[in-house]
Scaffold this active site. Structure first.
Site, mmCIF file in Angstrom:
data_model
loop_
_atom_site.group_PDB
_atom_site.id
_atom_site.type_symbol
_atom_site.label_atom_id
_atom_site.label_comp_id
_atom_site.label_asym_id
_atom_site.label_seq_id
_atom_site.Cartn_x
_atom_site.Cartn_y
_atom_site.Cartn_z
ATOM 1 N N HIS A 40 0.851 -1.197 0.000
ATOM 2 C CA HIS A 40 0.000 0.000 0.000
ATOM 3 C C HIS A 40 0.885 1.245 0.000
ATOM 4 O O HIS A 40 0.759 2.105 0.871
ATOM 5 C CB HIS A 40 -0.931 0.035 1.227
ATOM 6 N N HIS A 96 -11.695 -10.213 -5.018
ATOM 7 C CA HIS A 96 -11.402 -8.851 -4.540
ATOM 8 C C HIS A 96 -10.443 -8.250 -5.549
ATOM 9 O O HIS A 96 -9.556 -8.947 -6.047
ATOM 10 C CB HIS A 96 -10.786 -8.957 -3.143
ATOM 11 N N GLU A 98 -8.412 -5.313 -5.588
ATOM 12 C CA GLU A 98 -7.250 -4.466 -5.372
ATOM 13 C C GLU A 98 -6.147 -4.980 -6.302
ATOM 14 O O GLU A 98 -6.148 -6.150 -6.715
ATOM 15 C CB GLU A 98 -6.824 -4.553 -3.891
ATOM 16 N N ASP A 100 -3.168 -5.916 -6.165
ATOM 17 C CA ASP A 100 -2.321 -7.078 -5.851
ATOM 18 C C ASP A 100 -2.993 -8.390 -6.257
ATOM 19 O O ASP A 100 -2.329 -9.427 -6.305
ATOM 20 C CB ASP A 100 -1.911 -7.109 -4.378
ATOM 21 N N HIS A 162 -11.686 -6.431 3.004
ATOM 22 C CA HIS A 162 -11.678 -5.090 3.548
ATOM 23 C C HIS A 162 -12.089 -4.028 2.506
ATOM 24 O O HIS A 162 -11.948 -2.827 2.765
ATOM 25 C CB HIS A 162 -10.277 -4.763 4.089
ATOM 26 N N ASP A 181 -8.238 -11.721 1.108
ATOM 27 C CA ASP A 181 -7.393 -11.124 2.147
ATOM 28 C C ASP A 181 -7.705 -11.675 3.547
ATOM 29 O O ASP A 181 -6.835 -11.675 4.425
ATOM 30 C CB ASP A 181 -7.574 -9.604 2.170
ATOM 31 N N TYR A 209 -1.393 -8.220 10.255
ATOM 32 C CA TYR A 209 -2.269 -8.042 9.088
ATOM 33 C C TYR A 209 -3.663 -7.628 9.546
ATOM 34 O O TYR A 209 -4.255 -6.677 9.026
ATOM 35 C CB TYR A 209 -2.329 -9.364 8.307
ATOM 36 N N HIS A 242 -2.953 -14.189 0.614
ATOM 37 C CA HIS A 242 -1.585 -13.873 1.039
ATOM 38 C C HIS A 242 -1.152 -14.885 2.108
ATOM 39 O O HIS A 242 -1.913 -15.184 3.030
ATOM 40 C CB HIS A 242 -1.494 -12.484 1.676
HETATM 41 FE FE1 FEO Z 1 -6.876 -5.921 -0.399
HETATM 42 FE FE2 FEO Z 1 -4.504 -8.213 -0.847
HETATM 43 O O1 FEO Z 1 -5.555 -6.772 -1.351
#
Ligand code: FEO
Length: 412
Positions: A40, A96, A98, A100, A162, A181, A209, A242
């Site tokens: 981020h 999701h 984002e 990544d 999130h 996530d 995290y 992750h």
């Molecule tokens: Fe919210 Fe791993 O991206």
């Protein structure tokens, strides 16, 4: 010319990662990123690296779940081709979006442009907002299912865990929960599973995290975990996007999420300070001594905000029942490092924590009052108006700080 060829061969060798089979039908096709040190932007430190987990399900219909971070896009697609002819992928599921996780979509969709992308309506909006492509989107919501043959994917929206688009999906037939996530950690490992790594390190990263990414959404998280438990789904594996896959003891991370999302605190007090000429540091130590006298079994930790990892500090605050924040008064305010920490604490929306301010000053001294106000705005219950010391604390002033620590401990 030979050098150029060597470089190319080295690059090809370095980027070739084979998938790892979780079951006969499910293969991990992600990327382990040992080099990632911040995430981020510079918001989150990732000292143990991370991974971008992507999963391939092979059944009568083949499904890819999530992709990879943008810088590894071409590497991801290349490695995926080692696993499957891309035209054999029937569906892409984006839990999701984002960057990544969705960052490899452009390169992937260039190869299979008509493949349907299953995601929430918010997910479609986010993908369109990021990549400005008119792909074949299929919106899903909780309870919708995708029949794959011998297995079935069931979608479970997890809004704001999130991001607004987040969803989990459950693969019956294999009893796997894919949760993006959720339940993840920034933890690089070639080992993949919870029974093949140092669990103390993994749990440290899992809490960091949660504290730094999911804590602001704790009430939603608590409800979602209970909702999933209420479905009584048999779960053999929890596969986040992750870090490690939970297969040895998936219940451990579920139990932790229930604790962390419910006004979590251990018997710990964290003192965070910044200092210019050591006066506020001396106060921090004296306050800690006073707390320890009053509460000898309580863990007391002291961090210099300017010298410590900000996300480790936030994790310690998340872990604590109380936090004291100290700064010298600087230009009618407080220090840059303390301003950053206070702003980040406020964003976490922590519950049922107590706090107080302290610091040294030379002439105006309003920094302590301002820190107290900021703690209140962050939802921290301040137990007093704080303590301040002019110039360098002498023995009397240090005893006052110790007494302040005793009084603070008594108020806990
Ligand atoms: Fe919210 Fe791993 O991206």
């Amino acid at each position: 010319m030979q050098d150029i060829l060597n470089i190319k061969l080295l690059t090809d060798y370095r980027t070739l990662t084979m998938g790892k089979k979780l079951t006969d039908r499910v293969t991990w096709v992600g990327k382990v990123d040992w080099e990632l040190k911040t995430f981020h932007g510079d918001e989150l430190s990732t000292n143990r690296g991370s991974s971008y987990n992507s999963y391939l399900i092979r059944d009568k219909k083949n499904v890819l779940i999530d992709t990879s971070w943008l810088p590894y896009s071409r590497e991801f697609v290349k490695n995926l081709k080692q696993e499957i002819d891309l035209t054999d992928i029937d569906y892409i599921v984006m839990c999701h979006n984002e960057i990544d996780h969705s960052g490899a979509l452009v390169d992937l969709m260039r190869e299979i442009p008509d493949t349907p992308i299953y995601c929430t309506a918010k997910g479609e909006a986010i993908i369109r907002g990021h990549y400005h492509k008119n792909w074949n989107f299929v919106n899903v919501k909780t309870g919708d299912q995708l029949e794959l043959g011998d297995t079935t994917l069931t979608f479970i929206e997890a809004t704001m865990l999130h991001w607004p688009d987040t969803m989990f999906c459950y693969l019956s037939g294999e009893e796997i929960l894919f949760c993006n996530d959720g339940f993840g950690q920034h933890f690089a490992t070639e080992s993949l599973y919870d029974d093949q790594v140092c669990m103390a390190e993994v749990m440290q990263e899992a809490e960091k995290y949660y504290a730094n990414i999911l804590a602001p959404f704790s009430p939603l998280c608590n409800r979602k975990v209970k909702e999933i438990l209420g479905m009584n789904l048999p779960v053999k594996m929890i596969c986040p996007s992750h870090g490690i896959i939970w297969r040895n003891n998936p219940g451990l991370i579920i139990e932790k999420y229930l604790q962390w999302s419910d006004a979590y605190q251990e018997d710990q007090v964290t003192i965070v300070y910044d200092t210019m000429w050591q006066s506020t540091r001396l106060m921090a130590q004296a306050i800690a001594d006073g707390i320890r006298e009053q509460l000898p079994t309580t863990t007391v930790k002291i961090y210099n905000a300017a010298l410590s990892d900000k996300n480790d500090i936030l994790t310690e605050v998340f872990h604590s029942r109380a936090v004291l924040v100290g700064s010298p008064t600087i230009n009618n305010g407080y220090s840059y490092a303390i301003a950053g920490i206070l702003e980040m604490i406020k964003g976490l929306k922590l519950k049922k924590k107590k706090g107080a301010a302290f610091g040294s000053y030379g002439w105006s001294g309003e920094g302590i009052k301002l820190i107290t106000e900021h703690l209140k705005a962050a939802g921290i219950e301040t137990v007093n108006d704080g303590i301040r010391t002019m110039w360098v604390p002498d023995q009397d002033a240090l005893e006052q700080s110790r007494q302040f620590g005793r009084g603070f401990a008594a108020a806990l």
